[in-house]
Design a protein around this motif. Structure first.
Motif, PDB file in Angstrom:
ATOM      1  N   ALA A  96     -36.172  25.337  75.539  1.00 33.60           N
ATOM      2  CA  ALA A  96     -37.056  25.601  74.411  1.00 33.60           C
ATOM      3  C   ALA A  96     -37.960  24.409  74.150  1.00 33.60           C
ATOM      4  O   ALA A  96     -37.555  23.257  74.293  1.00 33.60           O
ATOM      5  N   VAL A  97     -39.185  24.717  73.761  1.00 29.31           N
ATOM      6  CA  VAL A  97     -40.157  23.680  73.420  1.00 29.31           C
ATOM      7  C   VAL A  97     -40.210  23.563  71.898  1.00 29.31           C
ATOM      8  O   VAL A  97     -40.339  24.559  71.191  1.00 29.31           O
ATOM      9  N   GLY A  98     -40.092  22.340  71.405  1.00 28.66           N
ATOM     10  CA  GLY A  98     -40.101  22.111  69.965  1.00 28.66           C
ATOM     11  C   GLY A  98     -41.467  21.686  69.459  1.00 28.66           C
ATOM     12  O   GLY A  98     -42.239  21.026  70.168  1.00 28.66           O
ATOM     13  N   LYS A  99     -41.771  22.087  68.226  1.00 33.02           N
ATOM     14  CA  LYS A  99     -42.995  21.653  67.529  1.00 33.02           C
ATOM     15  C   LYS A  99     -44.249  21.871  68.371  1.00 33.02           C
ATOM     16  O   LYS A  99     -45.103  20.985  68.497  1.00 33.02           O
ATOM     17  N   ASN A 100     -44.364  23.073  68.932  1.00 35.59           N
ATOM     18  CA  ASN A 100     -45.479  23.389  69.823  1.00 35.59           C
ATOM     19  C   ASN A 100     -46.661  24.019  69.092  1.00 35.59           C
ATOM     20  O   ASN A 100     -47.624  24.447  69.724  1.00 35.59           O
ATOM     21  N   TYR A 101     -46.564  24.119  67.770  1.00 31.01           N
ATOM     22  CA  TYR A 101     -47.677  24.566  66.932  1.00 31.01           C
ATOM     23  C   TYR A 101     -47.918  23.463  65.896  1.00 31.01           C
ATOM     24  O   TYR A 101     -46.984  23.016  65.228  1.00 31.01           O
ATOM     25  N   ALA A 102     -49.161  23.047  65.757  1.00 35.63           N
ATOM     26  CA  ALA A 102     -49.474  21.901  64.909  1.00 35.63           C
ATOM     27  C   ALA A 102     -49.002  22.086  63.471  1.00 35.63           C
ATOM     28  O   ALA A 102     -48.436  21.165  62.864  1.00 35.63           O
ATOM     29  N   GLU A 103     -49.216  23.282  62.909  1.00 37.95           N
ATOM     30  CA  GLU A 103     -48.830  23.503  61.510  1.00 37.95           C
ATOM     31  C   GLU A 103     -47.312  23.502  61.346  1.00 37.95           C
ATOM     32  O   GLU A 103     -46.793  23.069  60.321  1.00 37.95           O
ATOM     33  N   HIS A 104     -46.602  24.002  62.350  1.00 36.35           N
ATOM     34  CA  HIS A 104     -45.133  23.950  62.284  1.00 36.35           C
ATOM     35  C   HIS A 104     -44.647  22.511  62.401  1.00 36.35           C
ATOM     36  O   HIS A 104     -43.722  22.100  61.687  1.00 36.35           O
ATOM     37  N   ALA A 105     -45.266  21.743  63.289  1.00 32.69           N
ATOM     38  CA  ALA A 105     -44.893  20.329  63.418  1.00 32.69           C
ATOM     39  C   ALA A 105     -45.098  19.606  62.094  1.00 32.69           C
ATOM     40  O   ALA A 105     -44.284  18.778  61.681  1.00 32.69           O
TER      41      ALA A 105
END
Length: 298
Positions: A96-105
């Motif tokens: 799994a890739v973490g924090k791959n959307y700027a707003e989620h990060a």
């Protein structure tokens, strides 16, 4: 083609969804009865490793069934089966890739430019329509994360980005369920991401030819009917092809491997105060072209 895995009479099977019907073709029964092909995979993982040939074999089996006097004898209604994860068990841990959307990060307090990869135990895999535990005796902050998941179709290492599409078999929906307090306590992701049932997948694996551009999909997560996440895969920091290429530089990818591509903003931890899952909640994650993954929690 939409493929699903299911249990019937204590046996595990797989097959394609019947077009315009809430039913599945029993391709193993078709092959056993009609002997259409010289051989046919007994498990979906064996089939996935054949890539496009697997899809063509299934098409031939369905065509043969349709020519019989009673095609319905080779179908099972969805009401007759127990849904399983379309990939019941991965060859290795789910990646799994973490924090791959700027707003989620941003809502998680992290950097969206870093390529973060973690794994979830394969024993975490669960199915569409399966009732799952909130693990109240282990965590008080169980969270949802709706995500697009990639199913790998052939073995590869050091895959160039421009060739990564060739290694995709299809796509499914994942809920990357996470015990935030366990994550915080252990200062890493694995334990907090690997509780039993913390990776429901489904309802289908949709073969890649039906989704020409995985970067143009909408992801919507609802909790008890309320929209919590409403994102687009075009907002990924690292694209599907970049993800495959980057991971393959370190890890040899194998048929049946599942890679979660990250979650849009709107997870429970991102609210003030946080809105974690509780007993009785129903989570529905929809991705256009694939369907809706539904789980109730207790």
């Amino acid at each position: 083609m939409k493929l699903l895995s299911y249990r019937l009479n204590d046996g595990m099977y797989f097959g394609p969804k019947v077009k315009k019907e809430e039913a599945v073709w029993d391709v193993l029964s078709i092959q056993e009865t009609l002997q259409v092909l010289p051989s046919f995979p007994k498990t979906i993982i064996e089939g996935v490793s054949l890539d496009i040939d697997f899809i063509e074999q299934i098409r031939k089996l369905v065509e043969a069934a349709l020519k019989t006097e009673n095609p319905n004898s080779f179908k099972h209604l969805f009401t007759e089966i127990e849904w399983l994860s379309p990939i019941p068990r991965t060859p290795k841990n789910i990646m799994a890739v973490g924090k791959n959307y700027a707003e989620h990060a941003k809502e998680m307090g992290g950097d969206s430019n870093a390529f973060v990869v973690f794994t979830k135990a394969s024993t975490a895999i669960a199915a569409d329509e399966q009732t799952l535990s909130v693990h109240a005796n282990k965590t008080s902050s169980y969270d949802y994360e709706g995500e697009l998941a990639i199913v790998i179709g052939k073995k590869g290492k050091d895959i160039p980005t421009k060739l990564a599409y060739d290694y995709i078999f299809g796509y499914t929906i994942a809920n990357d369920l996470s015990a935030r307090d366990i994550q915080d306590k252990h200062q890493q992701y694995f334990l907090g991401k690997s509780l039993d049932g913390s990776c429901p997948l489904g309802p289908y694996v949709v073969t890649k030819e039906e989704i020409p551009n995985p970067q143009e999909l909408t992801i919507v997560t609802k909790v008890n009917g309320e929209i919590r996440q409403n994102g687009k895969t075009s907002d990924m920091t690292f694209s599907v092809e970049q993800i495959i290429s980057n991971i393959s530089k370190i890890v040899t990818l194998e048929p049946g491997d599942v890679i979660l591509t990250g979650s849009p903003a709107g997870v429970g931890k991102g609210f003030n105060p946080p809105r974690f899952l509780k007993s009785g909640d129903i989570v529905k994650i929809s991705i256009e072209g694939i369907g809706t993954l539904v789980n109730k929690f207790e």
